[in-house]
Each structure stands twice: as C-alpha cells, then as structure tokens.
Design an enzyme around this catalytic site. Structure first.
Site, short mmCIF file in Angstrom:
data_model
loop_
_atom_site.label_atom_id
_atom_site.label_comp_id
_atom_site.label_asym_id
_atom_site.label_seq_id
_atom_site.Cartn_x
_atom_site.Cartn_y
_atom_site.Cartn_z
N SER A 21 58.26 19.06 38.08
CA SER A 21 58.26 17.98 39.06
C SER A 21 56.89 17.31 39.02
CB SER A 21 58.49 18.56 40.45
OG SER A 21 58.19 17.61 41.45
N TYR B 184 57.10 24.68 47.29
CA TYR B 184 57.65 23.94 46.15
C TYR B 184 56.55 23.66 45.12
CZ TYR B 184 60.40 20.36 43.68
OH TYR B 184 61.07 19.63 42.73
#
Ligand SMILES: *[C@@H]1O[C@H](CO)[C@@H](O)[C@H](O)[C@H]1NC(C)=O
Ligand SMILES: *[C@@H]1O[C@H](CO)[C@@H](O)[C@H](O)[C@H]1NC(C)=O
Length: 312
Positions: free
Chosen positions: A180, A193
């Site tokens: 990401s 995350y």
C-alpha cells in the site's frame, strides 16, 4: 543548504516525479500492453489470495483475459469465490479455476491453503498475495490483539505462503505482493495497517535479492493508493469491530479493473517496486519522506489536526 538545492528538493524533483509520464499514453499502447501481459501470463498457473472481491477479483479476471491456464482463487467466502470463478470462465473457456476457502487471520487455515493448493497443482508460476484488511483507530484505542491480527492477515500469512510456494516455483516465476502507499508512509489512525504494510515492504526488499539469485524468481511489491473497493468498509477498529463505512477517499478511488491491468502490464514489463493509483499528494509525500522528512512530519500532524476538528 544553498538556495539552489532547496529549489531542486522542493520544486524540481517532486514536479518531475509527479508529472513525468509513467508509460506511454494508454490510448497509444493499450493493444501493445495487453500483448505484453498476455505473453507474460499466458498458460501460467496462478494463485491469488483475497480473490473474492476488490483488487484480487480484478486481478483474477485480468489474468483470465491474459490466457492463464489455471487459477487458484482463495478468500473466506466459497459463494463469492464461485461467482468469480464463473466470471473467469466466461472470459476464457479453456481456463481451469479452483476455489479454496481460507481465513488469513488463522495460521492453521493458511497451512491448509498451502496443502490444498499443492494437492491441486505441481508448480506455480505466479503467486499474488492480495488478501488484506485495513485499520481505523488511534493507537491508544487499539488493542494489541488488533495489531497482531493485522500483522497476521497482511504480513505473516503472506510470508507463510511464500515459504510454502517458492520451492514449487520454477525459474522465471513471479511473486506479486500487494502492499500500500501506507507501506511507504504512516498515516495517523492507521498504525496497525501501516506497520503491517511496512513489514511487507522490508520483507520483499530482503527476499528479492535471495530469490533473484538462488531461484531466479522475481518479487514485485506494489503500493496502491485509493482504489474503489470494500477495503475501508471491512477495516478493523481499535476494539476489533468492523468499521463499516466507505470513506470518501475510497469511493473516489481508482477503478479496481484498471488498477489490476496496470499492475500486470508493469510487472510483465519488468517493474518491481511501484505505486499505482496514488494521488499527486501521496506521490509528493513519498518523495518528501526521503528529501525532507521534517516537512512530511509537519503535514501528517496537520492532517491529523484537521481530521480531529472534523470528527470531534
Ligand atoms: C463489497 O462487498 C459486497 C458484499 O459485502 C459485494 O457485493 C461487493 O461486490 C463488494 N464490492 C467490491 C468492489 O468488491
Ligand atoms: C481516529 O480514531 C478514533 C478512534 O480511535 C476516532 O474517534 C477518530 O474519529 C478517528 N479519526 C479519524 C480522522 O478518522
């Protein structure tokens, strides 16, 4: 620092990076690009996690269009996997598609996935680890169990699958790990995350050299920005509940099918580490991290301050 260096740091480098074309315009090359990823993935055996929706599903469909011979699709829901299976078969009649349900948050389930996969295919040409979950909470509101859950789903499951699959991957095969933009910078309220995606980046960088030399396998670490998927819906809050909201940034994100095609095209062309669907501000922030970390720290602080005003 001289004023010239400041100019280069703040204006020239980010603008060249932001505005430089990443590839030829798609209207010029769309046929050419399909030809390259078609050549690269035709006849291949591919394993995809997170394949029931979002980017994983789009990657499965794109691989079917590229003429992959066998797909092993994994996710939690058998029903949704079977829908994707049907869509893949609509796009390519000769394709073989196996569905294997697995829950990446459970190490035993990941183990079972490797066993069931290797019972179905003798070798794997492409492994895509796309299954993942996001988080939404201040770090002090986040239990350690949630941190561990995110690490298990986004990182440890992929590490376990790589260890099991690499011995079955012939020379020239590929691993694509979906990280990401948040594996390149840690946004506030995303500590679990960001940690799990930073782990992915470091792991890929480390195993890339080993696998290139010892097994001639290439490792691709992809950092998408916002894509219009259920990632924000399924995000986990600090207490382990489902966030259940589609953030405006996610809703306005790139189309998953476009992103999947871009990823396969770039991987086929030999790119290893790259961002896709990253906004201009995300790309500038990634550069700032290297060129002027103090400015990135300041902008993340401002971002958090602004969001607090909004949510309080
Ligand atoms: C999001 O999830 C719903 C069901 O929970 C599903 O119907 C839908 O296709 C998913 N959206 C995407 C973009 O995968
Ligand atoms: C950050 O997370 C907290 C819960 O831990 C929440 O109350 C707050 O609204 C979140 N802020 C943003 C901007 O999402």
């Amino acid at each position: 620092m001289t004023s010239l260096r400041w100019l280069v740091f703040f204006i020239v480098v980010p603008s060249v990076y932001a505005f430089a074309p990443r590839s030829l315009p798609s209207r010029v090359t769309s046929n050419l690009q399909m030809a390259t990823s078609q050549q690269a993935f035709a006849g291949q055996t591919c394993v995809i996690t997170g394949a029931s929706s979002g980017l994983g599903k789009s990657l499965a469909l794109a691989l079917a269009e590229c003429g992959a011979s066998t797909l092993i699709l994994s996710a939690r829901s058998q029903e949704r996997l079977e829908e994707v299976q049907r869509e893949c078969q609509d796009r390519c009649q000769s394709i073989t598609v196996h569905c294997i349900t697995a829950d990446l948050s459970q190490p035993e389930s990941v183990n079972l996935l490797t066993k069931q996969t290797l019972a179905k295919v003798a070798s794997i040409d492409l492994f895509i680890h796309c299954g993942g979950v996001s988080s939404r909470s201040r770090f002090l509101d986040t239990t350690l169990e949630v941190d561990q859950q995110l690490m298990q789903i986004n990182f440890f499951s992929g590490a376990a699958l790589c260890k099991a699959f690499v011995p079955k991957m012939p020379q020239g095969s590929r691993i694509i790990w979906i990280s990401s933009v948040q594996g390149l910078m840690g946004l506030p309220n995303r500590s679990s995350y960001a940690a799990s995606k930073f782990a992915v980046q470091g792991y890929c960088e480390s195993i890339r050299a080993e696998l290139a030399l010892d097994q001639q396998i290439s490792v691709h670490c992809i950092s998408p920005g916002y894509i219009n998927t259920n990632l924000s819906q399924s995000a986990i809050t600090g207490s382990g509940k489902t966030y259940g909201i589609t953030d405006a940034t996610t809703a306005a994100g790139a189309d998953a099918n476009d992103v999947a095609k871009e990823i396969l095209t770039k991987v086929a062309a030999g790119s290893v580490d790259f961002t896709v669907a990253a906004t201009l501000s995300a790309r500038v922030a990634i550069w700032l991290r290297f060129l002027c970390p103090a400015l990135l720290r300041y902008s993340l602080l401002k971002r958090y301050e602004k969001s607090k005003v909004k949510s309080d």
